[in-house]
Design a protein around this motif. Structure first.
Motif, PDB file in Angstrom:
ATOM      1  N   VAL A 143      -8.994  -0.261   8.999  1.00 53.48           N
ATOM      2  CA  VAL A 143      -7.964  -1.174   9.515  1.00 53.48           C
ATOM      3  C   VAL A 143      -6.610  -0.470   9.584  1.00 53.48           C
ATOM      4  CG1 VAL A 143      -6.685  -3.289   9.041  1.00 53.48           C
ATOM      5  CG2 VAL A 143      -9.166  -3.252   8.750  1.00 53.48           C
ATOM      6  N   GLN A 144      -6.220   0.146   8.474  1.00 52.32           N
ATOM      7  CA  GLN A 144      -4.935   0.833   8.459  1.00 52.32           C
ATOM      8  C   GLN A 144      -4.921   2.024   9.419  1.00 52.32           C
ATOM      9  OE1 GLN A 144      -2.183  -0.002   7.175  1.00 52.32           O
ATOM     10  NE2 GLN A 144      -2.588  -1.415   5.497  1.00 52.32           N
ATOM     11  N   GLY A 145      -6.049   2.734   9.504  1.00 51.98           N
ATOM     12  CA  GLY A 145      -6.120   3.862  10.426  1.00 51.98           C
ATOM     13  C   GLY A 145      -5.988   3.430  11.869  1.00 51.98           C
ATOM     14  N   GLY A 169       0.694   2.751   9.324  1.00 51.66           N
ATOM     15  CA  GLY A 169      -0.016   1.495   9.114  1.00 51.66           C
ATOM     16  C   GLY A 169       0.944   0.358   8.856  1.00 51.66           C
ATOM     17  N   THR A 170       0.583  -0.531   7.953  1.00 49.29           N
ATOM     18  CA  THR A 170       1.430  -1.681   7.628  1.00 49.29           C
ATOM     19  C   THR A 170       2.430  -1.376   6.525  1.00 49.29           C
ATOM     20  OG1 THR A 170      -0.134  -2.529   5.973  1.00 49.29           O
ATOM     21  CG2 THR A 170      -0.464  -3.241   8.249  1.00 49.29           C
ATOM     22  N   PHE A 171       2.467  -0.150   6.044  1.00 50.39           N
ATOM     23  CA  PHE A 171       3.294   0.169   4.887  1.00 50.39           C
ATOM     24  C   PHE A 171       4.750   0.439   5.245  1.00 50.39           C
ATOM     25  CE2 PHE A 171      -1.048   1.325   3.653  1.00 50.39           C
ATOM     26  CZ  PHE A 171      -1.170   0.580   2.509  1.00 50.39           C
ATOM     27  N   GLY A 172       5.018   0.734   6.511  1.00 52.31           N
ATOM     28  CA  GLY A 172       6.397   0.933   6.931  1.00 52.31           C
ATOM     29  C   GLY A 172       6.919   2.326   6.642  1.00 52.31           C
ATOM     30  N   PRO A 173       8.100   2.642   7.155  1.00 54.74           N
ATOM     31  CA  PRO A 173       8.638   4.001   7.010  1.00 54.74           C
ATOM     32  C   PRO A 173       9.107   4.334   5.606  1.00 54.74           C
ATOM     33  CG  PRO A 173      10.245   2.565   8.075  1.00 54.74           C
ATOM     34  CD  PRO A 173       8.985   1.766   7.945  1.00 54.74           C
ATOM     35  N   THR A 174       9.273   3.331   4.740  1.00 52.58           N
ATOM     36  CA  THR A 174       9.708   3.620   3.376  1.00 52.58           C
ATOM     37  C   THR A 174       8.560   4.024   2.465  1.00 52.58           C
ATOM     38  OG1 THR A 174       9.537   1.260   2.842  1.00 52.58           O
ATOM     39  CG2 THR A 174      11.702   2.085   3.531  1.00 52.58           C
ATOM     40  N   ASP A 175       7.328   3.910   2.959  1.00 50.10           N
ATOM     41  CA  ASP A 175       6.143   4.323   2.182  1.00 50.10           C
ATOM     42  C   ASP A 175       5.216   5.089   3.114  1.00 50.10           C
ATOM     43  OD1 ASP A 175       4.216   4.669   0.255  1.00 50.10           O
ATOM     44  OD2 ASP A 175       3.448   2.635   0.346  1.00 50.10           O
ATOM     45  N   VAL A 176       5.691   6.252   3.565  1.00 49.56           N
ATOM     46  CA  VAL A 176       4.944   7.019   4.557  1.00 49.56           C
ATOM     47  C   VAL A 176       3.635   7.569   3.995  1.00 49.56           C
ATOM     48  CG1 VAL A 176       6.972   7.631   5.922  1.00 49.56           C
ATOM     49  CG2 VAL A 176       6.310   9.075   3.990  1.00 49.56           C
ATOM     50  N   VAL A 183      -6.262   6.002   3.949  1.00 44.73           N
ATOM     51  CA  VAL A 183      -7.200   6.634   4.882  1.00 44.73           C
ATOM     52  C   VAL A 183      -7.983   7.744   4.193  1.00 44.73           C
ATOM     53  CG1 VAL A 183      -7.331   8.075   6.953  1.00 44.73           C
ATOM     54  CG2 VAL A 183      -5.938   6.002   6.973  1.00 44.73           C
ATOM     55  N   ALA A 184      -7.320   8.527   3.363  1.00 46.04           N
ATOM     56  CA  ALA A 184      -8.018   9.598   2.643  1.00 46.04           C
ATOM     57  C   ALA A 184      -9.075   9.028   1.707  1.00 46.04           C
ATOM     58  CB  ALA A 184      -7.017  10.442   1.868  1.00 46.04           C
TER      59      ALA A 184
END
Length: 477
Positions: A143-145, A169-176, A183-184
């Motif tokens: 999903v995130q991928g 994904g849904t984490f935004g630029p503050t949690d790159v 995914v890993a």
């Protein structure tokens, strides 16, 4: 006179007794899947998310189960390995310059490295439960991928080199690192299932797992996370070698071919990925700003430790001591933007190296406790994988995920909503590594409080050692 009671012993990994997934496992699966829920706009990458609150429910459910069964769930060895970090973080909290300010750090560390792993160990009863959790990791990764690839293709990702193309994904630029981590995890879990599918599994399972692993290479690449790339490569190579050299060479050839086609043939971020890869070695000649800041913060963390070698500067103490130990080459923060958020200057509050963060804030006592616990899980997991004949997909996944996390900690530390998955991963590793090798293949009921053994209880082990029972039982499969 006390009333005799009995409690069932949890089945070992691989005990194939038909049964539905227990309801007690639901909070664990929900904790994983809730990380697919988008965070509110403007939410900080370091804040708590829905999965963190679900992990609290998970711990409470586990506690309720232990109290209901009145069982002693862990051996002394298992309790030592899982609980050693608790002593270190408690000591770092009380010795901090401001113990009250260190309490949030104490709670976070306790959640990620003690409570959630212990809950996973107690709730995952056999290989079916284990696969339910790793399956949830794969679903979350897909999903995130998919969201990350869409962000790259449409230019709606986080800002990277002046373009909004970085897959987060849904984490935004503050949690790159959030999407890259997820995914890993999914890539390694699906690859383990493809390499060693369980006996009796549906025929399409192995090719589906292999296909998922190959597909997840794309969003991992588009995350532009060098630390995640290195950790995945190391963990995947180790997993392939543990699965067999001949099979490792075949899978490696297929993976390289697929990567060449996806990245080279279709041009999926090939230029930027190539530039990002080459920057890994540019640490002295022409390092980029992120590399310069990272090495500066590493030096600052080492300087903090030298001033307080035994207990460090205390939990949450790195930001307060950073400027007095860092050189003028450290920038004031990193620029974040894109993925639906406005430009934000994010302060550098950690050294982006978990080992140095622990060393600077908790000193040698904390470093020994944490590193010793993780090393015990990794060594125990590999040892058990080498002597087992069944549920090898569980063993491969546990070892690969543990190795990934320990390597990634060289380039990252905890923080952000995805952090709760770190506790899940260490819990899976502990469940595999700490379960007794001689567990019986079927549940056993014994009267008396000492016989209500849970995962890793030594009472049953001594009985089997005396009787010789179980010498060939418990084959995980």
């Amino acid at each position: 006179m006390a009333v005799p009671w009995t409690a069932p012993r949890p089945r070992p990994l691989g005990a194939q007794v038909p049964r539905p997934i227990p309801w007690e496992l639901l909070p664990l699966v929900v904790t994983v899947l809730l990380l697919a829920v988008p965070l509110p706009a403007g939410a900080s990458g370091g804040g708590l998310g829905p999965a963190d609150f679900a992990s609290g429910v998970l711990v409470l459910c586990c506690l309720a189960r232990v109290l209901r069964t009145r069982s002693r769930p862990l051996t002394r060895t298992a309790a030592l390995v899982v609980g050693a970090p608790a002593v270190a973080i408690a000591l770092a909290t009380v010795t901090a310059a401001d113990p009250l300010a260190a309490v949030p750090g104490f709670v976070r560390y306790l959640q990620v490295f003690v409570l959630v792993p212990a809950a996973v160990v107690l709730l995952v009863r056999d290989a079916r439960d284990f696969r339910a959790v790793t399956g949830a990791l794969v679903v979350l990764a897909l999903v995130q991928g998919a969201i990350g690839v869409h962000q790259y293709a449409t230019g709606t990702g986080a800002s990277y080199m002046g373009e909004d193309i970085r897959a987060v994904g849904t984490f935004g630029p503050t949690d790159v690192m959030g999407m890259a981590t997820v995914v890993a995890y999914g890539l390694l879990a699906s690859a383990a299932l493809a390499l060693r599918a369980p006996k009796g599994a549906p025929v399409p399972l192995r090719p589906a797992a292999a296909g998922a692993a190959v597909l997840l290479v794309v969003p991992l690449g588009l995350s532009f996370s060098r630390g995640a790339w290195i950790a995945t490569a190391v963990a995947a190579l180790a997993m392939l070698l543990l699965a067999g050299v001949r099979r490792a060479l075949a899978v490696l050839a297929v993976t390289v071919a697929a990567t060449v086609v996806l990245v080279g043939g279709f041009g999926v971020g090939s230029a930027m990925i190539g530039a990002r890869l080459s920057s890994i070695t540019q640490v002295t000649d022409a390092p980029d700003r992120s590399v310069t800041d990272r090495y500066t913060m590493w030096a600052a963390a080492e300087s903090m430790w030298r001033e307080n070698p035994l207990t460090g500067v205390g939990l949450k103490g790195f930001p307060d001591h950073r400027d007095s130990h860092a050189t003028i080459g450290l920038s004031s923060g990193s620029d974040t933007a894109g993925a639906g958020q406005q430009f934000l200057r994010q302060p550098l509050l950690s050294p982006h190296n978990m080992y140095l963060l622990i060393l600077s804030e908790q000193g040698l006592l904390g470093a020994v406790a944490f590193a010793g616990s993780w090393a015990a899980l990794l060594v125990g997991g590999v040892r058990r994988l080498l002597v087992r004949r069944g549920a090898l997909d569980c063993g491969l996944a546990a070892v690969a995920l543990t190795l990934w996390q320990t390597v990634d900690f060289l380039y990252a530390d905890i923080g952000g909503p995805s952090t709760v998955l770190t506790g899940v991963v260490f819990g899976l590793a502990a469940r595999w590594a700490l379960a007794p090798l001689g567990e019986p293949a079927r549940p056993v009921s014994r009267p008396g409080p000492a016989g209500a053994a849970g995962v890793g209880v030594r009472t049953g082990d001594r009985a089997r050692a005396r009787t010789g029972a179980g010498s060939g039982a418990g084959s995980v499969g």
